[in-house]
Design an enzyme around this catalytic site. Structure first.
Site, mmCIF file in Angstrom:
data_model
loop_
_atom_site.group_PDB
_atom_site.id
_atom_site.type_symbol
_atom_site.label_atom_id
_atom_site.label_comp_id
_atom_site.label_asym_id
_atom_site.label_seq_id
_atom_site.Cartn_x
_atom_site.Cartn_y
_atom_site.Cartn_z
ATOM 1 N N CYS A 22 0.825 -1.607 0.494
ATOM 2 C CA CYS A 22 -0.011 0.016 -0.230
ATOM 3 C C CYS A 22 0.820 1.728 -0.255
ATOM 4 O O CYS A 22 1.737 1.049 -0.817
ATOM 5 C CB CYS A 22 -0.991 0.046 0.912
ATOM 6 S SG CYS A 22 -2.628 0.847 0.831
ATOM 7 N N GLU A 55 -1.208 -7.889 5.416
ATOM 8 C CA GLU A 55 -1.406 -8.450 6.664
ATOM 9 C C GLU A 55 -2.292 -8.620 7.833
ATOM 10 O O GLU A 55 -2.225 -9.381 8.607
ATOM 11 C CB GLU A 55 0.460 -7.205 7.261
ATOM 12 C CG GLU A 55 -0.341 -5.957 7.414
ATOM 13 C CD GLU A 55 -1.045 -4.682 6.226
ATOM 14 O OE1 GLU A 55 -0.669 -5.999 5.381
ATOM 15 O OE2 GLU A 55 -0.772 -3.670 6.506
ATOM 16 N N HIS A 82 -3.585 -4.990 1.770
ATOM 17 C CA HIS A 82 -2.982 -5.421 3.180
ATOM 18 C C HIS A 82 -2.599 -6.813 3.130
ATOM 19 O O HIS A 82 -3.837 -7.601 3.865
ATOM 20 C CB HIS A 82 -3.668 -4.386 4.132
ATOM 21 C CG HIS A 82 -3.134 -3.097 3.254
ATOM 22 N ND1 HIS A 82 -2.359 -1.825 4.969
ATOM 23 C CD2 HIS A 82 -3.939 -1.703 2.960
ATOM 24 C CE1 HIS A 82 -2.103 -0.867 4.580
ATOM 25 N NE2 HIS A 82 -3.562 -0.673 3.478
HETATM 26 N N1 GLN Z 1 -3.802 6.106 0.598
HETATM 27 C C1 GLN Z 1 -2.398 6.296 1.268
HETATM 28 C C2 GLN Z 1 -1.546 7.381 0.993
HETATM 29 O O1 GLN Z 1 -1.539 7.311 -0.251
HETATM 30 C C3 GLN Z 1 -2.072 4.706 1.288
HETATM 31 C C4 GLN Z 1 -3.334 3.919 1.953
HETATM 32 C C5 GLN Z 1 -2.755 2.815 2.917
HETATM 33 O O2 GLN Z 1 -1.559 2.228 3.166
HETATM 34 N N2 GLN Z 1 -3.744 2.028 3.478
HETATM 35 O O3 GLN Z 1 -0.055 7.071 0.983
#
Ligand code: GLN
Length: 209
Positions: free
Chosen positions: A84, A177, A175
Site C-alpha cells: 500500500c 498483513e 494489505h
Molecule cells: N492512501 C495512502 C497514501 O497515499 C496509502 C493508504 C494505505 O497505506 N492504506 O499514502
C-alpha cells in the site's frame, strides 16, 4: 532470519506476525526488528515497508537516513515486501511532489485511486504463484497505472495491476498483513530466487513465481 519492518509510521505489528508465521511454516525462526533509525537495515535479511501515509513515510525515511539503506538492500538483491503506502514509496513515480519515492520498482502509481470509490473493500484475488485466491483487503489503495518491461504483474483488479514483482521486490496495493493468510509474505521471502533461506530445498518449488 532477521526481518526488518520499517516502523517510522504505519501498520507494523501485523506485518511482524505475518513474517513470523511465514517463516515458521518453513521451519525458520524469524527475529523481527522495527526500524526507526539508520544502521539497522544493513543487518536485515528481508525487509517490509508497510502501509500508512506515503508522504509521511517517505519524508521520515529520508530524514533518518534510512532511505539509502533500503535502496542498498534491494541493490544487493535482498527481498523487500512493500504494501500500500509502501508500494507508493517504492515506486518510480507517485505523481505527487510530497512523496519522495525510492525508485525501487519501475511503476507509476495513482495514490488513493481506489479510495475515491470506496474507502475499504475485500476481494478474492488470483495471484500468480498462489493456488487459491488471496483475500485482499484494500484500504485507500493506490492503483498501479504503468509498469516497466522488467516488472511482472502478479495480480490485477478491475484491469489494473495490484501486485507486482521486480527482482527481489514484491509490492501490493492491498494489505496482506490484515488477514491470517501469510501466503504473500511467504511468496516475497521464501517463494522466489531471492529467498531468505537458500538452504531450504522447498524454495525451488516456487522459484519461478
Ligand atoms: N492512501 C495512502 C497514501 O497515499 C496509502 C493508504 C494505505 O497505506 N492504506 O499514502
Amino acid at each position: 532470519m532477521k526481518a526488518g519492518v520499517i516502523a517510522v509510521q504505519g501498520d507494523v505489528s501485523e506485518h511482524a506476525d505475518a513474517v513470523r508465521r511465514a517463516a515458521a511454516s518453513h521451519g525458520v525462526d524469524a527475529e523481527v526488528v522495527e526500524i526507526r533509525d539508520a544502521g539497522v537495515v544493513p543487518d536485515c535479511d528481508v525487509l517490509l515497508m508497510p502501509g500508512g501515509e506515503s508522504t509521511t513515510i517517505s519524508r521520515l525515511l529520508h530524514d533518518e537516513g534510512i532511505a539509502e539503506e533500503i535502496v542498498a538492500h534491494v541493490a544487493a538483491d535482498k527481498p523487500l515486501l512493500a504494501t500500500c503506502a509502501g508500494l507508493i514509496v517504492a515506486a518510480r513515480d507517485a505523481k505527487d511532489d510530497r512523496v519522495a519515492t525510492l525508485g525501487l520498482l519501475d511503476v507509476s502509481v495513482d495514490r488513493n485511486a481506489f479510495g475515491r470509490q470506496a474507502d475499504s473493500f475485500e476481494a478474492p484475488l488470483d495471484v500468480t504463484g498462489l493456488d487459491e485466491p488471496f483475500p485482499a483487503v484494500f484500504i485507500r489503495a493506490p492503483v498501479i497505472d504503468a509498469v516497466g518491461d522488467d516488472v511482472a504483474v502478479l495480480a490485477s483488479w478491475d484491469g489494473d495491476p495490484v501486485a507486482v514483482q521486480q527482482g527481489s521486490v514484491i509490492a501490493t496495493s492491498f494489505h496482506p498483513e490484515l488477514t491470517p493468510d501469510s501466503r504473500i509474505h511467504d511468496l516475497a521471502f521464501f517463494g522466489q530466487d531471492h529467498a531468505a533461506s537458500p538452504a531450504d530445498a522447498d524454495t525451488d518449488a516456487g522459484a519461478d513465481a
